[in-house]
Design an enzyme around this catalytic site. Structure first.
Site, PDB file in Angstrom:
ATOM      1  N   LYS A 133      -9.098  -4.172 -55.270  1.00 56.12           N
ATOM      2  CA  LYS A 133      -8.840  -5.163 -56.408  1.00 56.12           C
ATOM      3  C   LYS A 133      -8.151  -6.665 -55.594  1.00 56.12           C
ATOM      4  CE  LYS A 133      -7.987  -1.972 -59.699  1.00 56.12           C
ATOM      5  NZ  LYS A 133      -7.829  -1.918 -61.299  1.00 56.12           N
ATOM      6  N   ASN A 144     -11.655   0.694 -54.926  1.00 57.52           N
ATOM      7  CA  ASN A 144     -11.429  -0.770 -55.156  1.00 57.52           C
ATOM      8  C   ASN A 144     -10.088  -1.141 -54.973  1.00 57.52           C
ATOM      9  OD1 ASN A 144     -11.621  -3.123 -56.563  1.00 57.52           O
ATOM     10  ND2 ASN A 144     -11.773  -2.381 -58.638  1.00 57.52           N
ATOM     11  N   GLU A 172     -14.267   4.780 -65.933  1.00 58.89           N
ATOM     12  CA  GLU A 172     -12.755   4.349 -65.967  1.00 58.89           C
ATOM     13  C   GLU A 172     -11.678   5.013 -66.685  1.00 58.89           C
ATOM     14  OE1 GLU A 172     -12.003   0.258 -64.990  1.00 58.89           O
ATOM     15  OE2 GLU A 172     -14.173  -0.134 -66.012  1.00 58.89           O
ATOM     16  N   HIS A 229     -16.488  -3.685 -64.754  1.00 55.77           N
ATOM     17  CA  HIS A 229     -15.096  -3.356 -64.779  1.00 55.77           C
ATOM     18  C   HIS A 229     -14.278  -3.774 -65.742  1.00 55.77           C
ATOM     19  CE1 HIS A 229     -11.325  -2.315 -63.306  1.00 55.77           C
ATOM     20  NE2 HIS A 229     -11.729  -1.459 -62.343  1.00 55.77           N
TER      21      HIS A 229
END
Length: 164
Positions: A8, A6, A164, A98
Site C-alpha cells: 500500500k 500489497n 478481498e 482493488h
C-alpha cells in the site's frame, strides 16, 4: 500457491530495498530446502508503492508488481504510471480493481480498460473482487461478485483472482 503482499502506501525506496534484501535472503534459504517441483508451484508477489520500485535484479526470489497503473504506454496523464515506466523496472504484473481504488472513483469502464491493456501487454493480472458488509449481510454477494467479474476474460491464463 501464490502469496501476495500489497504494501500500500508504506515504504520508501530505501526501506523497500532493505525489505527486499531480507526477503531475498529468507526465500533463498527456503528455496534451497525445496525440490524443483515445489519451486515451480509457488510464487511470492510483492506490490510496493511505485516510488519504491526496485531494479529487476534486486527482486531475485519474488515478483515485483504494480499496485496501480494507467492503461497507456506513456502520454499526458498527470500523476499516472504507464507501461514504459513499468518496463524500466521489469514489472509485468499488475493489480486491478482493488476496493480502495474503486472507492477513489475507478469505475467499471476504467477497470475494464486496465484489464484489456494489461492482457494485451501479456501482464500477470491480480484482479480484486469483494463485497462490502452490507452486500454480504443482504445475501447478495454472489450477484455482486459476478458483476465485478463481468466484462473481463476469465480464461486469461495469467489471471489471478484475489478475494478481498
Amino acid at each position: 500457491m501464490i502469496v501476495a503482499a500489497n504494501l500500500k502506501c508504506n515504504h520508501t525506496r530505501a526501506s523497500f530495498k532493505h525489505y527486499a534484501r531480507a526477503l531475498n535472503n529468507e526465500l533463498k534459504e527456503k528455496f534451497q530446502n525445496l525440490n524443483e517441483n515445489s519451486k515451480n508451484h509457488s510464487e511470492i508477489i510483492i506490490l510496493p508503492p511505485s516510488i519504491a520500485f526496485l531494479e529487476a535484479n534486486e527482486c531475485l526470489h519474488f515478483t515485483q508488481a504494480a499496485q496501480n497503473f494507467y492503461p497507456c504506454d506513456s502520454g499526458s496523464f498527470t500523476g499516472e504510471i504507464g507501461a514504459n515506466m513499468l518496463d524500466e523496472f521489469g514489472i509485468n504484473a499488475v493489480l486491478i480493481g482493488h476496493s480502495e481504488r474503486r472507492g477513489l472513483g475507478e469505475n467499471d469502464n476504467l477497470i475494464k480498460a486496465k484489464f484489456d491493456f494489461a492482457k494485451q501487454k501479456g501482464y500477470k493480472i491480480i484482479f480484486c473482487v469483494g463485497e462490502d458488509d452490507i452486500t454480504y449481510m443482504n445475501a447478495s454477494a454472489k450477484e455482486f461478485l459476478s458483476d465485478e467479474l463481468s466484462g473481463i476474460d476469465l480464461n486469461y491464463e495469467k489471471l489471478i483472482i484475489a478475494y478481498e
